[in-house]
Design a protein around this motif. Structure first.
Motif, PDB file in Angstrom:
ATOM      1  N   PRO A 142       0.829  -1.225   0.000  1.00  0.00           N
ATOM      2  CA  PRO A 142       0.000   0.000   0.000  1.00  0.00           C
ATOM      3  C   PRO A 142       0.855   1.263   0.000  1.00  0.00           C
ATOM      4  CG  PRO A 142       0.099  -0.906   2.206  1.00  0.00           C
ATOM      5  CD  PRO A 142       0.877  -1.858   1.328  1.00  0.00           C
ATOM      6  N   LEU A 143       1.597   1.479  -1.068  1.00  0.00           N
ATOM      7  CA  LEU A 143       2.473   2.647  -1.143  1.00  0.00           C
ATOM      8  C   LEU A 143       1.669   3.898  -1.526  1.00  0.00           C
ATOM      9  CD1 LEU A 143       5.557   1.135  -3.008  1.00  0.00           C
ATOM     10  CD2 LEU A 143       5.303   1.556  -0.558  1.00  0.00           C
ATOM     11  N   PRO A 144       2.022   5.042  -0.945  1.00  0.00           N
ATOM     12  CA  PRO A 144       1.296   6.282  -1.266  1.00  0.00           C
ATOM     13  C   PRO A 144       1.798   6.936  -2.546  1.00  0.00           C
ATOM     14  CG  PRO A 144       2.961   6.727   0.385  1.00  0.00           C
ATOM     15  CD  PRO A 144       3.029   5.239   0.106  1.00  0.00           C
ATOM     16  N   ILE A 145       2.154   6.116  -3.518  1.00  0.00           N
ATOM     17  CA  ILE A 145       2.690   6.609  -4.791  1.00  0.00           C
ATOM     18  C   ILE A 145       1.832   6.020  -5.913  1.00  0.00           C
ATOM     19  CG2 ILE A 145       4.707   6.766  -6.293  1.00  0.00           C
ATOM     20  CD1 ILE A 145       6.430   6.194  -3.821  1.00  0.00           C
ATOM     21  N   PRO A 146       1.200   6.855  -6.731  1.00  0.00           N
ATOM     22  CA  PRO A 146       0.308   6.335  -7.779  1.00  0.00           C
ATOM     23  C   PRO A 146       1.050   5.451  -8.789  1.00  0.00           C
ATOM     24  CG  PRO A 146       0.017   8.709  -7.465  1.00  0.00           C
ATOM     25  CD  PRO A 146       1.244   8.326  -6.701  1.00  0.00           C
ATOM     26  N   LEU A 147       0.357   4.407  -9.248  1.00  0.00           N
ATOM     27  CA  LEU A 147       0.781   3.576 -10.375  1.00  0.00           C
ATOM     28  C   LEU A 147       2.013   2.719 -10.099  1.00  0.00           C
ATOM     29  CD1 LEU A 147       0.266   6.175 -13.266  1.00  0.00           C
ATOM     30  CD2 LEU A 147      -1.409   4.664 -12.186  1.00  0.00           C
ATOM     31  N   THR A 148       2.437   2.589  -8.837  1.00  0.00           N
ATOM     32  CA  THR A 148       3.599   1.741  -8.558  1.00  0.00           C
ATOM     33  C   THR A 148       3.293   0.265  -8.783  1.00  0.00           C
ATOM     34  OG1 THR A 148       2.956   1.794  -6.216  1.00  0.00           O
ATOM     35  CG2 THR A 148       4.711   3.287  -6.906  1.00  0.00           C
ATOM     36  N   ASN A 149       1.999  -0.084  -8.883  1.00  0.00           N
ATOM     37  CA  ASN A 149       1.667  -1.496  -9.100  1.00  0.00           C
ATOM     38  C   ASN A 149       1.804  -1.921 -10.563  1.00  0.00           C
ATOM     39  OD1 ASN A 149      -0.562  -0.220 -10.210  1.00  0.00           O
ATOM     40  ND2 ASN A 149      -1.931  -0.768  -8.529  1.00  0.00           N
ATOM     41  N   LEU A 150       2.032  -0.976 -11.475  1.00  0.00           N
ATOM     42  CA  LEU A 150       2.094  -1.332 -12.892  1.00  0.00           C
ATOM     43  C   LEU A 150       3.298  -2.214 -13.221  1.00  0.00           C
ATOM     44  CD1 LEU A 150       1.017   1.905 -14.814  1.00  0.00           C
ATOM     45  CD2 LEU A 150      -0.256  -0.226 -14.531  1.00  0.00           C
ATOM     46  N   ALA A 151       4.468  -1.888 -12.669  1.00  0.00           N
ATOM     47  CA  ALA A 151       5.680  -2.651 -12.987  1.00  0.00           C
ATOM     48  C   ALA A 151       5.552  -4.119 -12.570  1.00  0.00           C
ATOM     49  CB  ALA A 151       6.905  -2.005 -12.344  1.00  0.00           C
ATOM     50  N   PRO A 152       5.190  -4.430 -11.310  1.00  0.00           N
ATOM     51  CA  PRO A 152       5.021  -5.844 -10.965  1.00  0.00           C
ATOM     52  C   PRO A 152       3.849  -6.505 -11.684  1.00  0.00           C
ATOM     53  CG  PRO A 152       4.404  -4.435  -9.119  1.00  0.00           C
ATOM     54  CD  PRO A 152       5.060  -3.560 -10.132  1.00  0.00           C
ATOM     55  N   ALA A 153       2.806  -5.731 -11.998  1.00  0.00           N
ATOM     56  CA  ALA A 153       1.655  -6.314 -12.693  1.00  0.00           C
ATOM     57  C   ALA A 153       2.042  -6.774 -14.093  1.00  0.00           C
ATOM     58  CB  ALA A 153       0.513  -5.311 -12.760  1.00  0.00           C
ATOM     59  N   TYR A 154       2.780  -5.949 -14.839  1.00  0.00           N
ATOM     60  CA  TYR A 154       3.220  -6.360 -16.168  1.00  0.00           C
ATOM     61  C   TYR A 154       4.200  -7.532 -16.091  1.00  0.00           C
ATOM     62  CZ  TYR A 154       0.984  -2.891 -19.129  1.00  0.00           C
ATOM     63  OH  TYR A 154       0.050  -2.159 -19.836  1.00  0.00           O
ATOM     64  N   THR A 155       5.011  -7.558 -15.046  1.00  0.00           N
ATOM     65  CA  THR A 155       5.927  -8.680 -14.854  1.00  0.00           C
ATOM     66  C   THR A 155       5.148  -9.973 -14.660  1.00  0.00           C
ATOM     67  OG1 THR A 155       7.540  -7.197 -13.819  1.00  0.00           O
ATOM     68  CG2 THR A 155       7.824  -9.550 -13.457  1.00  0.00           C
ATOM     69  N   ILE A 156       4.115  -9.925 -13.829  1.00  0.00           N
ATOM     70  CA  ILE A 156       3.276 -11.101 -13.596  1.00  0.00           C
ATOM     71  C   ILE A 156       2.608 -11.547 -14.891  1.00  0.00           C
ATOM     72  CG2 ILE A 156       1.182 -11.925 -12.423  1.00  0.00           C
ATOM     73  CD1 ILE A 156       2.006 -10.080 -10.065  1.00  0.00           C
ATOM     74  N   LEU A 157       2.166 -10.591 -15.708  1.00  0.00           N
ATOM     75  CA  LEU A 157       1.513 -10.936 -16.969  1.00  0.00           C
ATOM     76  C   LEU A 157       2.474 -11.685 -17.892  1.00  0.00           C
ATOM     77  CD1 LEU A 157      -1.050 -10.737 -18.691  1.00  0.00           C
ATOM     78  CD2 LEU A 157      -0.156  -8.601 -19.626  1.00  0.00           C
ATOM     79  N   PHE A 158       3.715 -11.230 -17.996  1.00  0.00           N
ATOM     80  CA  PHE A 158       4.698 -11.931 -18.825  1.00  0.00           C
ATOM     81  C   PHE A 158       4.934 -13.347 -18.308  1.00  0.00           C
ATOM     82  CE2 PHE A 158       5.574  -8.097 -21.065  1.00  0.00           C
ATOM     83  CZ  PHE A 158       6.326  -8.442 -22.176  1.00  0.00           C
ATOM     84  N   LEU A 159       5.049 -13.507 -17.001  1.00  0.00           N
ATOM     85  CA  LEU A 159       5.242 -14.832 -16.427  1.00  0.00           C
ATOM     86  C   LEU A 159       4.023 -15.718 -16.673  1.00  0.00           C
ATOM     87  CD1 LEU A 159       6.888 -13.827 -13.017  1.00  0.00           C
ATOM     88  CD2 LEU A 159       8.027 -14.937 -14.951  1.00  0.00           C
ATOM     89  N   ALA A 160       2.819 -15.133 -16.556  1.00  0.00           N
ATOM     90  CA  ALA A 160       1.592 -15.910 -16.763  1.00  0.00           C
ATOM     91  C   ALA A 160       1.497 -16.402 -18.202  1.00  0.00           C
ATOM     92  CB  ALA A 160       0.371 -15.059 -16.411  1.00  0.00           C
ATOM     93  N   ILE A 161       1.784 -15.531 -19.169  1.00  0.00           N
ATOM     94  CA  ILE A 161       1.744 -15.941 -20.576  1.00  0.00           C
ATOM     95  C   ILE A 161       2.834 -16.978 -20.850  1.00  0.00           C
ATOM     96  CG2 ILE A 161       2.074 -15.153 -22.954  1.00  0.00           C
ATOM     97  CD1 ILE A 161       0.767 -12.534 -22.185  1.00  0.00           C
ATOM     98  N   GLY A 162       4.005 -16.784 -20.242  1.00  0.00           N
ATOM     99  CA  GLY A 162       5.078 -17.763 -20.408  1.00  0.00           C
ATOM    100  C   GLY A 162       4.674 -19.133 -19.901  1.00  0.00           C
ATOM    101  N   LEU A 163       3.987 -19.190 -18.765  1.00  0.00           N
ATOM    102  CA  LEU A 163       3.513 -20.465 -18.229  1.00  0.00           C
ATOM    103  C   LEU A 163       2.486 -21.100 -19.149  1.00  0.00           C
ATOM    104  CD1 LEU A 163       3.063 -19.602 -14.434  1.00  0.00           C
ATOM    105  CD2 LEU A 163       4.656 -21.274 -15.390  1.00  0.00           C
ATOM    106  N   LEU A 164       1.584 -20.279 -19.663  1.00  0.00           N
ATOM    107  CA  LEU A 164       0.498 -20.798 -20.479  1.00  0.00           C
ATOM    108  C   LEU A 164       0.987 -21.284 -21.829  1.00  0.00           C
ATOM    109  CD1 LEU A 164      -2.538 -21.141 -20.136  1.00  0.00           C
ATOM    110  CD2 LEU A 164      -2.859 -18.942 -21.234  1.00  0.00           C
ATOM    111  N   GLU A 165       1.943 -20.572 -22.420  1.00  0.00           N
ATOM    112  CA  GLU A 165       2.439 -20.898 -23.750  1.00  0.00           C
ATOM    113  C   GLU A 165       3.672 -21.799 -23.714  1.00  0.00           C
ATOM    114  OE1 GLU A 165       1.326 -19.774 -26.859  1.00  0.00           O
ATOM    115  OE2 GLU A 165      -0.430 -19.005 -25.819  1.00  0.00           O
ATOM    116  N   LEU A 166       4.155 -22.112 -22.503  1.00  0.00           N
ATOM    117  CA  LEU A 166       5.447 -22.799 -22.351  1.00  0.00           C
ATOM    118  C   LEU A 166       6.528 -22.033 -23.119  1.00  0.00           C
ATOM    119  CD1 LEU A 166       4.462 -26.576 -22.622  1.00  0.00           C
ATOM    120  CD2 LEU A 166       4.859 -25.210 -20.571  1.00  0.00           C
ATOM    121  N   ASP A 167       6.477 -20.711 -22.967  1.00  0.00           N
ATOM    122  CA  ASP A 167       7.414 -19.833 -23.656  1.00  0.00           C
ATOM    123  C   ASP A 167       8.526 -19.441 -22.688  1.00  0.00           C
ATOM    124  OD1 ASP A 167       8.785 -17.866 -25.025  1.00  0.00           O
ATOM    125  OD2 ASP A 167       6.992 -16.997 -25.916  1.00  0.00           O
TER     126      ASP A 167
END
Length: 206
Positions: A142-167
Motif C-alpha cells: 500500500p504505497l502512497p505513490i500512484p501507479l507503482t503497481n504497474l511494474a510488478p503487474a506487467y511482470t506477472i503478466l509476462f510470467l503468466a503468458i510464459g507459463l500458459l504458452e510454455l514460452d
C-alpha cells in the motif's frame, strides 16, 4: 490454448449465466496457474487508480497463493472453497474478458512454444512460482505513490503468458523484469527512508 482463447470460449459459454471461479480453474486444467494469475492481474494494468481500498492487496494475495503452490510443486492451483464458489455475473464477466483480450492478444502474437524444456522443468517452475509470489507481494504494497503497481503487474503478466504458452523466453524476460522491479522498489524504499530521516532530524532539532 492461448489465454485469450480460453476467455473467448468462456464469453460464449457463460454469456447469460454467472461464471463460478471453480469452473475457470477446472477449464484451465494444467494451465491454471497462468490462466488465473493472468486474469487476476489484468485489472491492475489499467493506468488509473482503482477506487476500491485494498484491491491490490486482495489480488496480490491470490497470486501469492498461486505462486507459492507452483514453487512447492503443485501440478494445478488449489483455491479455498469459499473463493471457488464466488461467481462473476454475466455482465461483469463479459466486460472483464473483453478488456482482457484487447490487452492480451498483442502480447500473445509475440509468444510461442520455445525453450519449453526450461519453462516446464522442475526448477524452472519453482523459480517462476517464487517470482510470481514476490512480484505479487510488491504489487500489493500500500504505497502512497500512484501507479507503482504497474511494474510488478506487467511482470506477472509476462510470467503468466510464459507459463500458459510454455514460452521460456517470456519467462526469462519475466525474471529480468522481476529483478528490475525489485531494484525500482528498493530505490523507492531508500528514498522514503531518507525523507523520513530528514524530517525526523528536523523535528529533533526544532
Amino acid at each position: 490454448m492461448k489465454l485469450s482463447q480460453i476467455f473467448s470460449k468462456l464469453l460464449v459459454d457463460y454469456a447469460d449465466r454467472p461464471l463460478p471461479l471453480h469452473v475457470l480453474v477446472k477449464h484451465a486444467g494444467n494451465s491454471g496457474f497462468g490462466t488465473i494469475a493472468g486474469m487476476l492481474t489484468i485489472p491492475m494494468l489499467i493506468p488509473l487508480p482503482i477506487p476500491l481500498a485494498g484491491f491490490s492487496t486482495l489480488v496480490g494475495s491470490g497470486i501469492i497463493l498461486l505462486g507459492s503452490q507452483l514453487a512447492l510443486g503443485y501440478d494445478r492451483p488449489y483455491l479455498p472453497k469459499w473463493i471457488e464458489r464466488q461467481e462473476l455475473s454475466p455482465a461483469a464477466s463479459q466486460k472483464l474478458f473483453k478488456n482482457i483480450n484487447r490487452l492480451l492478444q498483442p502480447l500473445e502474437r509475440m509468444s510461442r512454444n520455445r525453450f519449453s524444456g526450461f519453462s516446464n522443468s522442475w526448477w524452472g517452475c519453482r523459480i517462476t512460482g517464487i517470482c510470481l509470489a514476490w512480484d505479487a507481494l510488491l504489487m500489493s504494497l500500500p504505497l502512497p505513490i500512484p501507479l507503482t503497481n504497474l511494474a510488478p503487474a506487467y511482470t506477472i503478466l509476462f510470467l503468466a503468458i510464459g507459463l500458459l504458452e510454455l514460452d521460456g523466453l517470456f519467462i526469462l524476460i519475466g525474471y529480468g523484469m522481476t529483478m528490475a522491479t525489485t531494484i525500482f522498489f528498493a530505490s523507492i524504499a531508500g528514498t522514503i527512508w531518507q525523507l523520513a530521516n530528514h524530517w525526523l532530524q528536523i523535528l529533533i532539532e526544532s
